[in-house]
Motif scaffolding. Structure first.
Motif, PDB file in Angstrom:
ATOM      1  N   HIS A   1     -20.776 -20.661   9.837  1.00 48.29           N
ATOM      2  CA  HIS A   1     -19.813 -21.620  10.382  1.00 48.29           C
ATOM      3  C   HIS A   1     -19.655 -22.846   9.483  1.00 48.29           C
ATOM      4  O   HIS A   1     -19.462 -23.959   9.957  1.00 48.29           O
ATOM      5  N   HIS A   2     -19.739 -22.617   8.187  1.00 51.06           N
ATOM      6  CA  HIS A   2     -19.540 -23.671   7.199  1.00 51.06           C
ATOM      7  C   HIS A   2     -18.488 -23.229   6.191  1.00 51.06           C
ATOM      8  O   HIS A   2     -18.405 -22.054   5.856  1.00 51.06           O
ATOM      9  N   ASP A   3     -17.723 -24.180   5.714  1.00 47.72           N
ATOM     10  CA  ASP A   3     -16.825 -23.953   4.586  1.00 47.72           C
ATOM     11  C   ASP A   3     -17.391 -24.697   3.399  1.00 47.72           C
ATOM     12  O   ASP A   3     -17.706 -25.894   3.502  1.00 47.72           O
ATOM     13  N   GLN A   4     -17.550 -24.026   2.268  1.00 52.98           N
ATOM     14  CA  GLN A   4     -18.047 -24.662   1.050  1.00 52.98           C
ATOM     15  C   GLN A   4     -16.890 -25.439   0.421  1.00 52.98           C
ATOM     16  O   GLN A   4     -15.882 -24.861   0.046  1.00 52.98           O
ATOM     17  N   ILE A   5     -17.031 -26.741   0.337  1.00 52.60           N
ATOM     18  CA  ILE A   5     -15.971 -27.599  -0.200  1.00 52.60           C
ATOM     19  C   ILE A   5     -16.080 -27.679  -1.715  1.00 52.60           C
ATOM     20  O   ILE A   5     -15.104 -27.556  -2.432  1.00 52.60           O
ATOM     21  N   ASP A   6     -17.278 -27.935  -2.208  1.00 56.49           N
ATOM     22  CA  ASP A   6     -17.570 -27.915  -3.642  1.00 56.49           C
ATOM     23  C   ASP A   6     -19.046 -27.562  -3.783  1.00 56.49           C
ATOM     24  O   ASP A   6     -19.671 -27.126  -2.816  1.00 56.49           O
ATOM     25  N   SER A   7     -19.620 -27.760  -4.948  1.00 56.74           N
ATOM     26  CA  SER A   7     -21.010 -27.332  -5.155  1.00 56.74           C
ATOM     27  C   SER A   7     -22.012 -28.092  -4.288  1.00 56.74           C
ATOM     28  O   SER A   7     -23.118 -27.611  -4.058  1.00 56.74           O
ATOM     29  N   LEU A   8     -21.660 -29.260  -3.774  1.00 57.20           N
ATOM     30  CA  LEU A   8     -22.576 -30.066  -2.965  1.00 57.20           C
ATOM     31  C   LEU A   8     -22.204 -30.142  -1.489  1.00 57.20           C
ATOM     32  O   LEU A   8     -23.059 -30.385  -0.646  1.00 57.20           O
ATOM     33  N   HIS A   9     -20.949 -29.992  -1.178  1.00 54.89           N
ATOM     34  CA  HIS A   9     -20.469 -30.308   0.163  1.00 54.89           C
ATOM     35  C   HIS A   9     -20.062 -29.064   0.938  1.00 54.89           C
ATOM     36  O   HIS A   9     -19.264 -28.258   0.462  1.00 54.89           O
ATOM     37  N   ARG A  10     -20.624 -28.981   2.164  1.00 49.39           N
ATOM     38  CA  ARG A  10     -20.232 -27.933   3.107  1.00 49.39           C
ATOM     39  C   ARG A  10     -19.748 -28.603   4.384  1.00 49.39           C
ATOM     40  O   ARG A  10     -20.348 -29.550   4.859  1.00 49.39           O
ATOM     41  N   LEU A  11     -18.641 -28.110   4.917  1.00 50.49           N
ATOM     42  CA  LEU A  11     -18.083 -28.662   6.142  1.00 50.49           C
ATOM     43  C   LEU A  11     -18.431 -27.735   7.304  1.00 50.49           C
ATOM     44  O   LEU A  11     -18.100 -26.548   7.283  1.00 50.49           O
ATOM     45  N   TYR A  12     -19.124 -28.275   8.289  1.00 49.34           N
ATOM     46  CA  TYR A  12     -19.590 -27.506   9.445  1.00 49.34           C
ATOM     47  C   TYR A  12     -18.480 -27.402  10.482  1.00 49.34           C
ATOM     48  O   TYR A  12     -17.969 -28.416  10.958  1.00 49.34           O
ATOM     49  N   ARG A  13     -18.118 -26.190  10.840  1.00 48.50           N
ATOM     50  CA  ARG A  13     -17.115 -25.943  11.868  1.00 48.50           C
ATOM     51  C   ARG A  13     -17.825 -25.851  13.231  1.00 48.50           C
ATOM     52  O   ARG A  13     -17.989 -24.776  13.802  1.00 48.50           O
ATOM     53  N   HIS A  14     -18.256 -27.006  13.735  1.00 49.22           N
ATOM     54  CA  HIS A  14     -19.078 -27.048  14.946  1.00 49.22           C
ATOM     55  C   HIS A  14     -18.359 -26.467  16.160  1.00 49.22           C
ATOM     56  O   HIS A  14     -18.980 -25.814  16.989  1.00 49.22           O
ATOM     57  N   ARG A  15     -17.066 -26.691  16.269  1.00 47.74           N
ATOM     58  CA  ARG A  15     -16.331 -26.187  17.430  1.00 47.74           C
ATOM     59  C   ARG A  15     -16.388 -24.655  17.491  1.00 47.74           C
ATOM     60  O   ARG A  15     -16.559 -24.078  18.562  1.00 47.74           O
ATOM     61  N   ASP A  16     -16.252 -24.020  16.338  1.00 46.27           N
ATOM     62  CA  ASP A  16     -16.330 -22.557  16.290  1.00 46.27           C
ATOM     63  C   ASP A  16     -17.742 -22.070  16.605  1.00 46.27           C
ATOM     64  O   ASP A  16     -17.927 -21.105  17.349  1.00 46.27           O
ATOM     65  N   HIS A  17     -18.735 -22.753  16.047  1.00 47.67           N
ATOM     66  CA  HIS A  17     -20.117 -22.313  16.225  1.00 47.67           C
ATOM     67  C   HIS A  17     -20.548 -22.412  17.689  1.00 47.67           C
ATOM     68  O   HIS A  17     -21.146 -21.483  18.236  1.00 47.67           O
ATOM     69  N   TYR A  18     -20.244 -23.524  18.314  1.00 42.47           N
ATOM     70  CA  TYR A  18     -20.628 -23.678  19.726  1.00 42.47           C
ATOM     71  C   TYR A  18     -19.870 -22.699  20.615  1.00 42.47           C
ATOM     72  O   TYR A  18     -20.307 -22.370  21.710  1.00 42.47           O
TER      73      TYR A  18
END
Length: 193
Positions: free
Chosen positions: A36-53
């Protein structure tokens, strides 16, 4: 996350809540976080909390209030043990401008901060970004400062000092740039009011 807030401990607690209150199997919630994460770049991942819950079949709006109430009722605090004394020292320093800078989904980042009552009491301004922190700092704070962060390398702009907090030892074997200070705990900063 991993600087002030122990999201790994929160996920462990949430996994138990999702089992007891929402019918998931042990490990089902915590074990699926990476999906439930999107990799934005080599350091940053965006958590899709709404989908995960949503694994529970209920909406984030329903679950988030119930989880927050339960955390408060149980006295849960997901800050690392060194955070509260560190915040106390910072609030006693009238000549220091302190802000919380975090990357991620604003709704979820503010939700996690609300789970740590000591952070709420400090009332530091919170800035949530969805771009690399270096870009934001270069644009909004060109005069520089100090950033304590668990990511490396950040490539901070001129005038900015990077303090790498390495709580897990993940960077122990990494040779850091000479202008980056490595600490394992906020106590290592030695800040006194």
């Amino acid at each position: 996350d991993e600087t002030l807030f122990d999201h790994i401990r929160m996920l462990g607690w949430l996994d138990q809540v999702m089992v007891s209150d929402y019918g998931l199997q042990p490990g089902e919630f915590a074990g699926t976080i990476d999906a439930h994460h999107d990799q934005i770049d080599s350091l940053h991942r965006l958590y899709r909390h709404r989908d995960h819950y949503g694994l529970s079949g209920q909406s984030w709006e329903d679950i988030s209030d119930e989880v927050h109430e339960r955390a408060m009722r149980e006295g849960q605090d997901f800050c690392y043990p060194d955070v509260h004394p560190f915040l106390g020292r910072l609030t006693a320093m009238s000549d220091v401008d302190v802000r919380l800078l975090t990357f991620g989904d604003e709704e979820y980042q503010l939700y996690k901060i609300a789970l740590c009552q000591e952070l709420v009491r400090c009332n530091f301004p919170v800035i949530v970004v969805d771009e690399p922190k270096r870009d934001f700092l270069a644009r909004e704070f060109p005069d520089g400062g100090t950033l304590v962060d668990d990511k490396y390398p950040l490539g901070l702009p001129e005038g900015w000092r990077h303090v790498l907090i390495d709580r897990s030892g993940a960077f122990a074997a990494t040779e850091l740039d000479e202008d980056v200070q490595r600490i394992a705990s906020l106590q290592d900063l030695g800040i006194q009011p």
